[in-house]
Write a protein that holds these residues in place. Sequence first.
Motif, PDB file in Angstrom:
ATOM      1  N   ILE A 148       6.572 -20.871   2.876  1.00 32.79           N
ATOM      2  CA  ILE A 148       6.857 -21.544   4.142  1.00 32.79           C
ATOM      3  C   ILE A 148       5.558 -21.855   4.882  1.00 32.79           C
ATOM      4  O   ILE A 148       5.199 -23.012   5.066  1.00 32.79           O
ATOM      5  N   ASN A 149       4.852 -20.835   5.321  1.00 33.05           N
ATOM      6  CA  ASN A 149       3.592 -21.021   6.036  1.00 33.05           C
ATOM      7  C   ASN A 149       2.890 -19.680   6.191  1.00 33.05           C
ATOM      8  O   ASN A 149       3.441 -18.626   5.869  1.00 33.05           O
ATOM      9  N   ALA A 150       1.665 -19.736   6.684  1.00 34.72           N
ATOM     10  CA  ALA A 150       0.878 -18.538   6.980  1.00 34.72           C
ATOM     11  C   ALA A 150       0.196 -18.742   8.326  1.00 34.72           C
ATOM     12  O   ALA A 150       0.027 -19.878   8.781  1.00 34.72           O
ATOM     13  N   SER A 151      -0.202 -17.638   8.966  1.00 35.27           N
ATOM     14  CA  SER A 151      -0.839 -17.778  10.275  1.00 35.27           C
ATOM     15  C   SER A 151      -1.773 -16.616  10.563  1.00 35.27           C
ATOM     16  O   SER A 151      -1.670 -15.537   9.974  1.00 35.27           O
ATOM     17  N   ILE A 152      -2.699 -16.888  11.491  1.00 30.15           N
ATOM     18  CA  ILE A 152      -3.614 -15.889  12.053  1.00 30.15           C
ATOM     19  C   ILE A 152      -3.680 -16.180  13.552  1.00 30.15           C
ATOM     20  O   ILE A 152      -3.606 -17.340  13.966  1.00 30.15           O
ATOM     21  N   GLY A 153      -3.834 -15.153  14.356  1.00 33.97           N
ATOM     22  CA  GLY A 153      -3.910 -15.379  15.796  1.00 33.97           C
ATOM     23  C   GLY A 153      -2.605 -15.030  16.480  1.00 33.97           C
ATOM     24  O   GLY A 153      -1.878 -14.124  16.060  1.00 33.97           O
ATOM     25  N   VAL A 154      -2.251 -15.779  17.526  1.00 34.46           N
ATOM     26  CA  VAL A 154      -1.122 -15.386  18.364  1.00 34.46           C
ATOM     27  C   VAL A 154       0.201 -15.465  17.606  1.00 34.46           C
ATOM     28  O   VAL A 154       1.098 -14.624  17.800  1.00 34.46           O
ATOM     29  N   THR A 155       0.375 -16.451  16.714  1.00 29.36           N
ATOM     30  CA  THR A 155       1.612 -16.524  15.931  1.00 29.36           C
ATOM     31  C   THR A 155       1.749 -15.315  15.023  1.00 29.36           C
ATOM     32  O   THR A 155       2.819 -14.706  14.914  1.00 29.36           O
ATOM     33  N   ALA A 156       0.651 -14.958  14.352  1.00 35.27           N
ATOM     34  CA  ALA A 156       0.676 -13.797  13.459  1.00 35.27           C
ATOM     35  C   ALA A 156       0.952 -12.518  14.238  1.00 35.27           C
ATOM     36  O   ALA A 156       1.742 -11.672  13.799  1.00 35.27           O
ATOM     37  N   GLN A 157       0.286 -12.366  15.387  1.00 36.05           N
ATOM     38  CA  GLN A 157       0.498 -11.170  16.198  1.00 36.05           C
ATOM     39  C   GLN A 157       1.939 -11.091  16.688  1.00 36.05           C
ATOM     40  O   GLN A 157       2.535 -10.005  16.741  1.00 36.05           O
ATOM     41  N   ALA A 158       2.517 -12.239  17.049  1.00 33.05           N
ATOM     42  CA  ALA A 158       3.916 -12.264  17.485  1.00 33.05           C
ATOM     43  C   ALA A 158       4.839 -11.823  16.348  1.00 33.05           C
ATOM     44  O   ALA A 158       5.808 -11.082  16.575  1.00 33.05           O
ATOM     45  N   TYR A 183      11.079 -13.947  23.935  1.00 35.16           N
ATOM     46  CA  TYR A 183      10.489 -12.765  24.575  1.00 35.16           C
ATOM     47  C   TYR A 183       9.232 -12.317  23.831  1.00 35.16           C
ATOM     48  O   TYR A 183       8.210 -11.998  24.454  1.00 35.16           O
ATOM     49  N   THR A 184       9.302 -12.309  22.490  1.00 33.62           N
ATOM     50  CA  THR A 184       8.145 -11.896  21.695  1.00 33.62           C
ATOM     51  C   THR A 184       6.965 -12.836  21.916  1.00 33.62           C
ATOM     52  O   THR A 184       5.819 -12.384  22.050  1.00 33.62           O
ATOM     53  N   ALA A 185       7.243 -14.137  21.958  1.00 28.69           N
ATOM     54  CA  ALA A 185       6.175 -15.115  22.166  1.00 28.69           C
ATOM     55  C   ALA A 185       5.488 -14.903  23.512  1.00 28.69           C
ATOM     56  O   ALA A 185       4.251 -14.834  23.595  1.00 28.69           O
ATOM     57  N   ILE A 186       6.269 -14.775  24.582  1.00 30.46           N
ATOM     58  CA  ILE A 186       5.698 -14.611  25.915  1.00 30.46           C
ATOM     59  C   ILE A 186       4.924 -13.295  26.033  1.00 30.46           C
ATOM     60  O   ILE A 186       3.778 -13.248  26.518  1.00 30.46           O
ATOM     61  N   SER A 187       5.519 -12.198  25.599  1.00 36.35           N
ATOM     62  CA  SER A 187       4.866 -10.894  25.739  1.00 36.35           C
ATOM     63  C   SER A 187       3.591 -10.822  24.895  1.00 36.35           C
ATOM     64  O   SER A 187       2.609 -10.191  25.298  1.00 36.35           O
ATOM     65  N   GLY A 223      11.985 -19.913  15.239  1.00 37.10           N
ATOM     66  CA  GLY A 223      12.922 -20.464  16.200  1.00 37.10           C
ATOM     67  C   GLY A 223      12.797 -21.975  16.292  1.00 37.10           C
ATOM     68  O   GLY A 223      12.797 -22.684  15.278  1.00 37.10           O
ATOM     69  N   ASN A 224      12.643 -22.480  17.524  1.00 44.98           N
ATOM     70  CA  ASN A 224      12.480 -23.928  17.734  1.00 44.98           C
ATOM     71  C   ASN A 224      11.033 -24.382  17.659  1.00 44.98           C
ATOM     72  O   ASN A 224      10.751 -25.580  17.770  1.00 44.98           O
ATOM     73  N   PHE A 225      10.083 -23.446  17.515  1.00 41.83           N
ATOM     74  CA  PHE A 225       8.674 -23.813  17.486  1.00 41.83           C
ATOM     75  C   PHE A 225       8.349 -24.539  16.180  1.00 41.83           C
ATOM     76  O   PHE A 225       8.649 -24.042  15.084  1.00 41.83           O
ATOM     77  N   ARG A 226       7.694 -25.693  16.307  1.00 36.79           N
ATOM     78  CA  ARG A 226       7.409 -26.507  15.117  1.00 36.79           C
ATOM     79  C   ARG A 226       6.264 -27.465  15.400  1.00 36.79           C
ATOM     80  O   ARG A 226       5.977 -27.786  16.562  1.00 36.79           O
ATOM     81  N   TYR A 227       5.614 -27.906  14.325  1.00 37.81           N
ATOM     82  CA  TYR A 227       4.544 -28.888  14.428  1.00 37.81           C
ATOM     83  C   TYR A 227       5.073 -30.271  14.045  1.00 37.81           C
ATOM     84  O   TYR A 227       5.970 -30.386  13.195  1.00 37.81           O
ATOM     85  N   PRO A 228       4.506 -31.334  14.629  1.00 40.40           N
ATOM     86  CA  PRO A 228       4.939 -32.687  14.278  1.00 40.40           C
ATOM     87  C   PRO A 228       4.320 -33.192  12.982  1.00 40.40           C
ATOM     88  O   PRO A 228       4.639 -34.280  12.515  1.00 40.40           O
ATOM     89  N   GLN A 229       3.422 -32.413  12.388  1.00 41.72           N
ATOM     90  CA  GLN A 229       2.675 -32.833  11.213  1.00 41.72           C
ATOM     91  C   GLN A 229       3.594 -33.034  10.006  1.00 41.72           C
ATOM     92  O   GLN A 229       4.472 -32.221   9.728  1.00 41.72           O
ATOM     93  N   SER A 230       3.363 -34.112   9.282  1.00 38.43           N
ATOM     94  CA  SER A 230       4.094 -34.359   8.036  1.00 38.43           C
ATOM     95  C   SER A 230       3.427 -33.565   6.917  1.00 38.43           C
ATOM     96  O   SER A 230       2.231 -33.711   6.670  1.00 38.43           O
ATOM     97  N   THR A 248      -4.689 -17.760  28.667  1.00 41.10           N
ATOM     98  CA  THR A 248      -3.251 -17.497  28.747  1.00 41.10           C
ATOM     99  C   THR A 248      -2.456 -18.752  29.087  1.00 41.10           C
ATOM    100  O   THR A 248      -1.431 -19.055  28.451  1.00 41.10           O
ATOM    101  N   LEU A 249      -2.915 -19.521  30.084  1.00 38.83           N
ATOM    102  CA  LEU A 249      -2.175 -20.729  30.472  1.00 38.83           C
ATOM    103  C   LEU A 249      -2.180 -21.756  29.344  1.00 38.83           C
ATOM    104  O   LEU A 249      -1.178 -22.457  29.131  1.00 38.83           O
ATOM    105  N   ASP A 250      -3.314 -21.878  28.639  1.00 38.98           N
ATOM    106  CA  ASP A 250      -3.369 -22.787  27.487  1.00 38.98           C
ATOM    107  C   ASP A 250      -2.327 -22.404  26.443  1.00 38.98           C
ATOM    108  O   ASP A 250      -1.644 -23.264  25.871  1.00 38.98           O
ATOM    109  N   LEU A 251      -2.221 -21.109  26.165  1.00 40.71           N
ATOM    110  CA  LEU A 251      -1.292 -20.638  25.132  1.00 40.71           C
ATOM    111  C   LEU A 251       0.160 -20.813  25.564  1.00 40.71           C
ATOM    112  O   LEU A 251       1.029 -21.130  24.737  1.00 40.71           O
ATOM    113  N   ILE A 252       0.430 -20.616  26.846  1.00 39.48           N
ATOM    114  CA  ILE A 252       1.793 -20.841  27.333  1.00 39.48           C
ATOM    115  C   ILE A 252       2.158 -22.315  27.184  1.00 39.48           C
ATOM    116  O   ILE A 252       3.268 -22.658  26.742  1.00 39.48           O
TER     117      ILE A 252
END
Length: 313
Positions: A148-158, A183-187, A223-230, A248-252
């Motif tokens: 599916i995908n892999a991640s590092i950073g805030v997505t991975a930590q979530a 809730y996990t994303a925000i916290s 969830g509903n989080f997704r990229y527009p990239q083909s 923090t505001l950038d990430l929100i």
Amino acid sequence: MDKPIIVINPRSHQGTAFKRWLSIKQGLIHHLPDGFEEAVIENDKTLDEILGVRIAKSSELIIIVAGGDGSINYLINYLIKYHKSHLQKLAIGGIGLGSSNDFHKPALKIIKGIPLMIDLEKPWVKHDIGVAKYVGENGISLEKYFVINASIGVTAQANWNFNNPSALLKFFKSNSSSLAIFYTAISTILKHKNITVQIEYNDEKFESELSNLNLLKIPFISGNFRYPQSVPSDNGFFGLNFSHHMGTLDLIKLMFDLGKGVFDVDEKKISDYTDRLKVTSKESFVLEFDGETDKCHSVEIEIVPKAINLLAK
């Protein structure tokens, strides 16, 4: 061809997956009119006990995983480790009994709110997979595959936080997957600190303050989080989306944008394609692949083109 075999992981979705499976079992006759076999992963029964002999003897075999993204990942890693020479005679389908079910998106077939990746009328679809090579915190060299995908950073930590929930998050997960993911994303964002990393991909090599990195074969990340990239399933490239030097505001804002499928490139965001990636840091960081998580200081990820067959959605 043998009848499809459905492998059910009853531990998915906080242990409610088997109940959800029973609620849709009869409805599957419209999608699998010639019938199917079912096998439940229980009592420490291994995938090899369920599938090993069947894979060796079958000329073609459809394996449908009834579980979440982690169940799909478990199957893929098992097949590559033990049945690599048989992969081209196998096709993988899915019944989304998990929390996010990114593997099944976009869902074109649904029974009682449960997405299906089962279309026997269309040809099998070739799909690239990723292989992540790293040394775990226990000092053991590991090789993990993802579809599916892999991640590092805030997505991975979530994802790490989601997989290791607090009492409150356990309550949310038991009652509402969408609320638990939000809730996990925000916290996670509120506690997030950027990681100083060295990144290598294509002909680029640079140091940066990494906020979030997603390496995609399927553009849905939770969830509903997704990229527009083909990201074609078999083009031999990952979609690479990298966010850096974010507060923090950038990430929100990034979270709400991804909730709408928006990722506009600017001075803090990069979108590209690559067939390999290396990330190194003096700090330990969380690595996520198909919702599964581990920790390391360095990882090299490569693509394996057209490695597996998937059933059409």
